[in-house]
Motif scaffolding. Sequence first.
Motif, PDB file in Angstrom:
ATOM      1  N   LEU A   1       0.851  -1.182   0.000  1.00  0.00           N
ATOM      2  CA  LEU A   1       0.000   0.000   0.000  1.00  0.00           C
ATOM      3  C   LEU A   1       0.888   1.234   0.000  1.00  0.00           C
ATOM      4  CD1 LEU A   1      -2.491  -1.046   2.835  1.00  0.00           C
ATOM      5  CD2 LEU A   1      -2.819  -1.327   0.367  1.00  0.00           C
ATOM      6  N   SER A   2       0.406   2.285  -0.631  1.00  0.00           N
ATOM      7  CA  SER A   2       1.156   3.537  -0.605  1.00  0.00           C
ATOM      8  C   SER A   2       1.111   4.124   0.800  1.00  0.00           C
ATOM      9  CB  SER A   2       0.533   4.535  -1.593  1.00  0.00           C
ATOM     10  OG  SER A   2      -0.688   5.046  -1.071  1.00  0.00           O
TER      11      SER A   2
ATOM     12  N   THR B   1       4.007   8.074   5.925  1.00  0.00           N
ATOM     13  CA  THR B   1       5.323   8.375   5.320  1.00  0.00           C
ATOM     14  C   THR B   1       5.975   7.234   4.539  1.00  0.00           C
ATOM     15  OG1 THR B   1       6.722   7.857   7.243  1.00  0.00           O
ATOM     16  CG2 THR B   1       5.766  10.080   7.138  1.00  0.00           C
ATOM     17  N   THR B   2       5.702   5.994   4.881  1.00  0.00           N
ATOM     18  CA  THR B   2       6.327   4.874   4.170  1.00  0.00           C
ATOM     19  C   THR B   2       5.262   3.886   3.694  1.00  0.00           C
ATOM     20  OG1 THR B   2       6.639   3.648   6.236  1.00  0.00           O
ATOM     21  CG2 THR B   2       8.467   5.018   5.484  1.00  0.00           C
ATOM     22  N   PRO B   3       5.554   3.132   2.615  1.00  0.00           N
ATOM     23  CA  PRO B   3       4.608   2.106   2.154  1.00  0.00           C
ATOM     24  C   PRO B   3       4.338   1.074   3.244  1.00  0.00           C
ATOM     25  CG  PRO B   3       6.293   2.514   0.494  1.00  0.00           C
ATOM     26  CD  PRO B   3       6.747   3.224   1.740  1.00  0.00           C
ATOM     27  N   ILE B   4       3.172   0.455   3.173  1.00  0.00           N
ATOM     28  CA  ILE B   4       2.797  -0.604   4.117  1.00  0.00           C
ATOM     29  C   ILE B   4       2.776  -1.912   3.344  1.00  0.00           C
ATOM     30  CG2 ILE B   4       1.119  -1.358   5.842  1.00  0.00           C
ATOM     31  CD1 ILE B   4       0.027   1.501   5.879  1.00  0.00           C
ATOM     32  N   LEU B   5       3.714  -2.794   3.627  1.00  0.00           N
ATOM     33  CA  LEU B   5       3.847  -4.050   2.890  1.00  0.00           C
ATOM     34  C   LEU B   5       2.801  -5.064   3.371  1.00  0.00           C
ATOM     35  CD1 LEU B   5       7.757  -4.361   2.822  1.00  0.00           C
ATOM     36  CD2 LEU B   5       6.224  -3.336   1.108  1.00  0.00           C
ATOM     37  N   PRO B   6       2.569  -6.122   2.579  1.00  0.00           N
ATOM     38  CA  PRO B   6       1.589  -7.138   2.992  1.00  0.00           C
ATOM     39  C   PRO B   6       1.876  -7.672   4.388  1.00  0.00           C
ATOM     40  CG  PRO B   6       2.230  -7.487   0.715  1.00  0.00           C
ATOM     41  CD  PRO B   6       3.127  -6.399   1.241  1.00  0.00           C
ATOM     42  N   GLY B   7       0.855  -7.670   5.226  1.00  0.00           N
ATOM     43  CA  GLY B   7       0.987  -8.169   6.592  1.00  0.00           C
ATOM     44  C   GLY B   7       1.501  -7.156   7.598  1.00  0.00           C
ATOM     45  N   GLU B   8       1.968  -6.006   7.128  1.00  0.00           N
ATOM     46  CA  GLU B   8       2.512  -5.003   8.039  1.00  0.00           C
ATOM     47  C   GLU B   8       1.417  -4.083   8.580  1.00  0.00           C
ATOM     48  OE1 GLU B   8       7.129  -4.278   6.602  1.00  0.00           O
ATOM     49  OE2 GLU B   8       5.598  -2.796   6.080  1.00  0.00           O
ATOM     50  N   SER B   9       1.742  -3.402   9.681  1.00  0.00           N
ATOM     51  CA  SER B   9       0.837  -2.428  10.287  1.00  0.00           C
ATOM     52  C   SER B   9       1.583  -1.124  10.528  1.00  0.00           C
ATOM     53  CB  SER B   9       0.286  -2.939  11.621  1.00  0.00           C
ATOM     54  OG  SER B   9      -0.488  -4.107  11.444  1.00  0.00           O
TER      55      SER B   9
ATOM     56  N   TYR C   1      -3.898   0.956  -3.369  1.00  0.00           N
ATOM     57  CA  TYR C   1      -3.506  -0.439  -3.555  1.00  0.00           C
ATOM     58  C   TYR C   1      -2.410  -0.441  -4.626  1.00  0.00           C
ATOM     59  CZ  TYR C   1      -7.296  -2.587  -0.814  1.00  0.00           C
ATOM     60  OH  TYR C   1      -8.120  -3.003   0.207  1.00  0.00           O
ATOM     61  N   GLY C   2      -1.186  -0.762  -4.217  1.00  0.00           N
ATOM     62  CA  GLY C   2      -0.003  -0.481  -5.020  1.00  0.00           C
ATOM     63  C   GLY C   2       0.131  -1.149  -6.369  1.00  0.00           C
ATOM     64  N   LYS C   3      -0.521  -2.287  -6.580  1.00  0.00           N
ATOM     65  CA  LYS C   3      -0.384  -2.974  -7.864  1.00  0.00           C
ATOM     66  C   LYS C   3      -1.559  -2.710  -8.799  1.00  0.00           C
ATOM     67  CE  LYS C   3       2.602  -6.799  -6.426  1.00  0.00           C
ATOM     68  NZ  LYS C   3       2.762  -8.284  -6.403  1.00  0.00           N
ATOM     69  N   THR C   4      -2.415  -1.772  -8.427  1.00  0.00           N
ATOM     70  CA  THR C   4      -3.527  -1.414  -9.291  1.00  0.00           C
ATOM     71  C   THR C   4      -3.139  -0.190 -10.124  1.00  0.00           C
ATOM     72  OG1 THR C   4      -4.571   0.122  -7.729  1.00  0.00           O
ATOM     73  CG2 THR C   4      -5.126  -2.228  -7.517  1.00  0.00           C
TER      74      THR C   4
END
Length: 250
Positions: free
Chosen positions: A44-45, A98-106, A127-130
């Motif tokens: 996620l952005s 400030t930073t992207p949120i990767l899968p599973g991260e909070s 949603y980063g891949k859209t």
Amino acid sequence: MTTRNRTTIMRILVATCLAVSATAFAQAIEKYELTITNGSQMPLSPAVIYVKGDGLSAAPIGSVPSVGFTQLCQTGNRMTRMNELKSNAAVKFVAETTTPILPGESRSIEVQVMNPRQQSVHFETMYGKTKDVCGVVSLNSHSLVALKHHVSSEIIQNDHPVLTGGFKEPVIPTGMVYPDVDELCPSAKDAVSCLRELSLPNRDQGKIRFFAGYFPSLINALEMKYGEFQVQSLLFPVSGAIQAKLKLKH
């Protein structure tokens, strides 16, 4: 009492009143903690978080998207959106992760609310891949008041994926014989590039609308060409895959 003494006393009284006012102002601010958890299979952005005074989202369904909201949902760039919100008189607080949120991260961030009875908390992220999908959440004043008075210890809500309307729904190109997928996105190196290539610009004025998901025939064609593993990472439920948890900060 001399004039000098009276002046000194007046200064002390003014300073005391200002100090009391500042203390009351500080006590009026309610601090909440918003935790955003990425339950999707894509990054996620950085998210934009804001508090709005009239209880409504700054990007309502059916409205023409602003330049900043469009940039956020199509590129992940949040800066224009942040400036828009800061210049909006109805918006009382603005923050970012400030930073992207990767899968599973909070990511957790403090949110300041002046009047829980009349304000609401919102966040927006791409949603980063859209090519044009944002996850948005609105937590209303009822939730804020319930937390303030300890009726609830936390409020948990999933996002609503939305489109800016800048692109048409991606579909299998006219003339391609399904399931022959050799001619599907001949120059695209992966499934996400193909999906973006198939999302053609919408020449009509787009309006914000809910994301309805991709057509099953398109997903099948993409899986046949690029493999199930790669395509599954592009999918998320129309009910949202991002969890927002709000609680009162102690």
